[in-house]
Design an enzyme around this catalytic site. Sequence first.
Site, short mmCIF file in Angstrom:
data_model
loop_
_atom_site.label_atom_id
_atom_site.label_comp_id
_atom_site.label_asym_id
_atom_site.label_seq_id
_atom_site.Cartn_x
_atom_site.Cartn_y
_atom_site.Cartn_z
N ARG A 555 -28.52 11.90 61.40
CA ARG A 555 -28.24 10.47 61.18
C ARG A 555 -29.55 9.76 60.92
NH1 ARG A 555 -26.16 6.01 65.43
NH2 ARG A 555 -25.24 4.51 63.99
N PHE A 560 -34.13 1.28 60.99
CA PHE A 560 -33.56 1.34 62.34
C PHE A 560 -34.06 2.56 63.10
CE2 PHE A 560 -29.41 1.99 64.93
CZ PHE A 560 -30.04 1.49 66.06
N GLN A 563 -32.17 10.23 63.94
CA GLN A 563 -31.55 10.86 65.11
C GLN A 563 -31.35 12.35 64.89
OE1 GLN A 563 -28.28 8.63 66.74
NE2 GLN A 563 -27.30 10.42 67.62
N ASN A 602 -26.52 8.22 73.26
CA ASN A 602 -25.40 8.40 74.19
C ASN A 602 -24.13 7.78 73.61
OD1 ASN A 602 -25.35 5.56 74.86
ND2 ASN A 602 -27.08 5.93 76.24
N PHE A 613 -33.24 10.00 69.53
CA PHE A 613 -33.61 9.35 68.27
C PHE A 613 -35.01 8.75 68.39
CE2 PHE A 613 -31.34 6.22 70.83
CZ PHE A 613 -32.13 5.08 70.74
N LEU A 622 -31.47 -2.46 72.52
CA LEU A 622 -31.14 -1.15 73.10
C LEU A 622 -31.65 -1.00 74.53
CD1 LEU A 622 -31.90 1.22 70.07
CD2 LEU A 622 -29.74 0.15 70.71
N HIS A 626 -30.19 2.61 76.49
CA HIS A 626 -30.66 3.95 76.15
C HIS A 626 -31.97 4.22 76.89
CE1 HIS A 626 -27.79 4.58 72.78
NE2 HIS A 626 -27.86 3.26 72.68
#
Length: 665
Positions: A555, A560, A563, A602, A613, A622, A626
């Site tokens: 991903r 951004f 991952q 997660n 990531f 975040l 995370h």
Amino acid sequence: TWLHFSTVMSPVKQEQHSLKQNHECSSVSRKKRCIDVNQKLSEIPTSSHYHVSYMHRAVVTHVVCSTKHGYIITASQDGIVKFWKRRAVLDSDNNKTMEHHQQQDNDKTASSVSGMCLEFVKSFTAHVGAVISMIVSNEGDTVVTLGIDHVLKVYDVSTFDVTGMIPTDESSQGPVALLDQNYVALVGFQEKEICIYSLSKLSLEKKLQIHASPLSAMVYNPIYQCVMSTDRNGLIELWASKESELGSEKVLGLSYKHKQNTDLYELLKKKTYAITLATCGTHYALYCQDHRIRLLHHGTGKIVVCYDERQKVYDKTFTSSYGIDALEYGKRAATEREMTQESSIFGKKQEGNDLLYQTLSLSFDSTGQFLLVPSLMGIKVIEWSCHKIVKIVGKSDASSLRFLSLCLCEGDAKVNQQMQLARMGGSKLAINHEEVNSRSDALLVALAYQKRRFYVFSHIDLLAKKDDENCNSKNDAVTRRDVLNEPPTAEDKLLMNATTTQNDAAGDKLAKEAVLRTSMGDIHFKLFAKEVPRTTKNFVSHACNGYYDNLIFHRVIKGFMIQTGDPLGDGTGGESIWGGDFEDEFVRELRHDRPFTVSMANAGPNTNGSQFFITCCPTPWLDQKHTVFGRVTKGMDVCTAIEHVEIDHHDKPFTEVNILSRDIN
């Protein structure tokens, strides 16, 4: 450490002596004062770490102490009131002896293991909802609580039992002042009138109209049998509490005739008001909404000293005066801003059903010479007559705890030696208590912001004793001082797991750096093994076992993050080294505040597996969602190159980017 203060005291005129006489007198004076201060400080615990902590099921909001009967009473957000009996304070060496005699006791309470400071006695579901206010009488015989259910509960401390219940007006709320053994005062209609309730008749006795604005704080002065009350406009009033003169201005000990000659209008002029009050009889301490502490003399009505507790003062002195670095100070300052902006602790009006009823409090010692002030640096012990901080209690624990309310329990614990002897199965330790423990048993109990524990300080600093011992011993001491007398939360379990992980790895070298060798280049990142040991162990174990070899970056979102870590390659696979998921590890100083932050992926709270990531920009949304466990130190260009590869509508690169191998240093 000298305080930031402004004094308005007139200078004392003294006769002039020769330089030699003056020097000799000042030297003797300094020595006498040093001895005197040390003797008085013996009744104030001044350790850098708390000795032991105990739990409620909800956030602990209030604490009081009855020195006469040797009880500490705590209350929490869910309306629970608990009684705790003070016990002799023993250090770790004496604890081992105690534990030896208790090995056959099935109910091994953690209080005996952690220093025998307190023993749980009784718990009441006192109110339907939070406890708004709790106060103890000056004699220590009676405790009164007020809940959001608008009910006053009266407790007899000697029998630790409820003796009365008084339904109040539905608009009644804190603050509360216990005038003597017979009367209690609390705020009534629209927070302006003061309702006086009789504890013997359990009924409303009288209503006083003293303030024109909502009240903010109230304190009873037993020496002059009067009450100081303040309102949100900043007006300070003193009124008599004698039954025959209740509510009148005939207050004992006043040397002024007109308020214009005093500083009782000072808060009104400064457009601030008191959010909490404390008194030693001759003086009042006012913690004001502008974060200044003002000490006011009872007789003259004059402010004798003003201490500045505003954050901008600490902004300039956190390194020079307190010796902490910018990162640590930033963490504490963030908590301070949260308290100011999102809670009612510093006077901000809050509405809704999820209000936090924690309050700030000040405390004088029994001599009135020392003022105890909770701050973001710890609990300051101020010798206010000299404008000097003589000690900061809990300085080391202030990194993770913002102390709010205080309760100083002076004197030794009242120990029933026969009962103690029976408990010890005939051990002579109970009878020889005075020989074993010659130091004072004085305790300082503190509550912390949004914590469901209360923290007990004594003259013994167990963690300081463990500094020279091995890692296992110190970690064990850290864990054992937090008593699990209630079901543990996820945070408690995480702390225990982290400590277990650290103990298991004692003596081993911690992983400091990882290198991911990808098909587009190498990415080096620093690991935070000490801060998030469980997450780091999961990553390092997977890496060393070859779990990540040949996995793809499945991903990629430009601007951004990138991952990887999923053996299925579609974002739905992967598990931890323990099988399944494991808990989050949130550390305040580890944030998504910069690009190239390495964090766990997660599917919700406490669902960490193997995926992780790397951010390509600051992603503060975040935080607390995370777990951050690394920062890229080299290979940022590789991360950027991966970020810009072409992707399909599922954010998956058309051309696979693989992890070829990995190295752990």
